[in-house]
Design a protein around this motif. Structure first.
Motif, short mmCIF file in Angstrom:
data_model
loop_
_atom_site.label_atom_id
_atom_site.label_comp_id
_atom_site.label_asym_id
_atom_site.label_seq_id
_atom_site.Cartn_x
_atom_site.Cartn_y
_atom_site.Cartn_z
N ASN A 47 29.47 20.67 46.11
CA ASN A 47 30.35 21.65 45.98
C ASN A 47 29.69 22.73 45.10
OD1 ASN A 47 32.45 20.99 47.59
ND2 ASN A 47 33.67 20.02 45.77
N VAL A 48 29.69 24.15 45.55
CA VAL A 48 29.16 25.31 44.82
C VAL A 48 30.46 26.03 44.46
CG1 VAL A 48 26.75 24.84 45.43
CG2 VAL A 48 28.27 26.40 46.62
N TYR A 49 30.40 27.33 43.59
CA TYR A 49 31.40 27.76 43.11
C TYR A 49 30.93 29.34 42.93
CZ TYR A 49 33.14 23.22 42.07
OH TYR A 49 33.39 22.00 42.19
N GLY A 50 31.89 30.27 43.09
CA GLY A 50 31.99 31.59 42.63
C GLY A 50 33.16 31.93 42.09
N TYR A 51 33.15 33.01 41.24
CA TYR A 51 34.12 33.40 40.56
C TYR A 51 34.46 34.95 40.46
CZ TYR A 51 33.69 29.05 38.68
OH TYR A 51 33.19 27.55 38.40
N LYS A 52 35.68 35.51 40.85
CA LYS A 52 36.17 36.90 40.68
C LYS A 52 37.10 36.94 39.35
CE LYS A 52 39.21 39.25 42.97
NZ LYS A 52 39.93 40.00 44.35
N TYR A 53 36.80 37.86 38.72
CA TYR A 53 37.54 38.18 37.42
C TYR A 53 38.04 39.72 37.77
CZ TYR A 53 34.87 34.56 35.62
OH TYR A 53 34.23 33.39 35.31
N TYR A 54 39.63 39.76 37.89
CA TYR A 54 40.38 41.31 38.06
C TYR A 54 40.63 41.55 36.54
CZ TYR A 54 43.65 44.81 39.21
OH TYR A 54 44.39 45.81 39.40
N ILE A 55 39.97 42.57 35.91
CA ILE A 55 40.53 42.73 34.55
C ILE A 55 41.94 43.23 34.45
CG2 ILE A 55 39.90 44.16 32.41
CD1 ILE A 55 38.05 41.82 33.35
N THR A 56 42.89 42.84 33.54
CA THR A 56 44.31 43.24 33.42
C THR A 56 44.62 43.74 32.24
OG1 THR A 56 44.98 41.02 32.92
CG2 THR A 56 45.20 41.57 35.37
N ASP A 57 43.53 43.73 31.25
CA ASP A 57 43.96 44.09 29.84
C ASP A 57 44.08 45.62 29.79
OD1 ASP A 57 43.82 44.40 26.97
OD2 ASP A 57 42.40 42.95 26.87
N VAL A 58 45.17 46.05 29.31
CA VAL A 58 45.38 47.49 29.12
C VAL A 58 44.57 48.29 28.01
CG1 VAL A 58 47.82 47.03 29.92
CG2 VAL A 58 47.29 47.13 27.49
N LYS A 59 43.98 47.56 27.21
CA LYS A 59 43.17 47.96 25.96
C LYS A 59 41.62 48.41 26.79
CE LYS A 59 41.38 44.14 23.59
NZ LYS A 59 41.15 43.46 22.33
N SER A 60 41.35 47.78 27.57
CA SER A 60 40.02 48.04 28.14
C SER A 60 39.84 49.12 29.11
CB SER A 60 39.63 46.66 28.97
OG SER A 60 38.52 46.73 29.51
N ALA A 61 38.79 49.91 29.08
CA ALA A 61 38.57 50.76 29.99
C ALA A 61 38.12 49.88 31.19
CB ALA A 61 37.33 51.91 29.50
N ALA A 62 37.77 48.93 31.20
CA ALA A 62 37.25 48.33 32.60
C ALA A 62 38.60 47.58 33.45
CB ALA A 62 36.43 46.92 32.31
N LYS A 63 39.83 47.91 32.82
CA LYS A 63 41.01 47.56 33.65
C LYS A 63 41.18 48.00 34.71
CE LYS A 63 46.38 47.75 33.19
NZ LYS A 63 46.83 48.23 34.43
N ASN A 64 41.68 47.11 35.97
CA ASN A 64 41.76 47.07 37.42
C ASN A 64 40.21 46.93 37.90
OD1 ASN A 64 44.46 47.29 37.12
ND2 ASN A 64 44.40 49.41 36.89
N ASN A 65 39.42 46.84 37.28
CA ASN A 65 38.04 46.37 38.12
C ASN A 65 37.67 44.94 38.21
OD1 ASN A 65 37.52 49.13 37.66
ND2 ASN A 65 36.09 48.79 35.75
N ASN A 66 36.79 44.59 39.26
CA ASN A 66 36.59 43.47 39.52
C ASN A 66 35.11 42.94 39.00
OD1 ASN A 66 39.05 42.60 41.10
ND2 ASN A 66 38.23 43.92 42.67
N TYR A 67 34.77 41.90 38.67
CA TYR A 67 33.53 41.29 38.25
C TYR A 67 33.23 39.81 38.85
CZ TYR A 67 33.83 45.14 35.10
OH TYR A 67 34.12 46.32 34.30
N TYR A 68 31.98 39.77 39.42
CA TYR A 68 31.91 38.44 40.00
C TYR A 68 30.64 37.84 39.24
CZ TYR A 68 34.60 40.72 43.73
OH TYR A 68 35.50 41.33 44.52
N GLU A 69 30.87 36.43 39.70
CA GLU A 69 29.82 35.51 39.09
C GLU A 69 29.78 34.26 39.90
OE1 GLU A 69 29.35 33.25 34.72
OE2 GLU A 69 31.39 33.25 35.73
N GLY A 70 28.27 33.96 40.19
CA GLY A 70 28.00 33.17 41.12
C GLY A 70 28.09 33.43 42.61
N TYR A 71 28.57 32.56 43.48
CA TYR A 71 28.62 32.59 44.97
C TYR A 71 29.84 33.41 45.21
CZ TYR A 71 24.75 29.45 44.80
OH TYR A 71 23.45 29.02 44.61
N VAL A 72 29.73 34.66 45.83
CA VAL A 72 31.11 35.36 46.27
C VAL A 72 31.35 35.50 47.90
CG1 VAL A 72 31.24 36.40 44.01
CG2 VAL A 72 29.91 37.50 45.58
N PRO A 73 32.37 35.71 48.18
CA PRO A 73 32.68 36.00 49.72
C PRO A 73 31.84 37.04 50.36
CG PRO A 73 34.82 35.61 48.61
CD PRO A 73 33.49 35.70 47.43
#
Length: 101
Positions: A47-73
């Motif tokens: 098994n190998v993995y990939g991750y998507k992080y969707y930023i929900t933190d209201v204090k961050s300018a990165a809010k509503n952005n996606n970040y990927y790590e590993g293998y992604v679709p």
């Protein structure tokens, strides 16, 4: 990653951060899992993995952005993904992609 760092209010000078930075950013984490199976020996799998992080933190300018790590679709059926998957299973690098199912 630059956008996330800038979203935390950190300036990146000449591509370097001089001091360690830690902060907690709220996100929704999605894990993608692929089960790699050797077509000539089904018992040889991994098994190998990939991750998507969707930023929900209201204090961050990165809010509503996606970040990927590993293998992604978005990499599905690309030559580089095939090479990486092969290298996850086998210790040698002489191979050919036969096809995608």
């Amino acid at each position: 990653m630059d956008a996330l760092i800038k979203g935390l209010g950190i300036t990146v000078a000449s591509g370097m951060i001089k001091n360690a930075v830690t902060d907690t950013v709220s996100c929704i984490k999605t894990q993608y899992t692929w089960n790699l199976v050797d077509t000539t020996a089904a018992s040889h799998q991994k098994n190998v993995y990939g991750y998507k992080y969707y930023i929900t933190d209201v204090k961050s300018a990165a809010k509503n952005n996606n970040y990927y790590e590993g293998y992604v679709p978005k990499d599905w059926k690309t030559q580089s993904l095939a090479v990486n998957f092969h290298n996850e299973i086998f210790t040698y690098n002489a191979w050919n992609v036969v096809g995608w199912a």
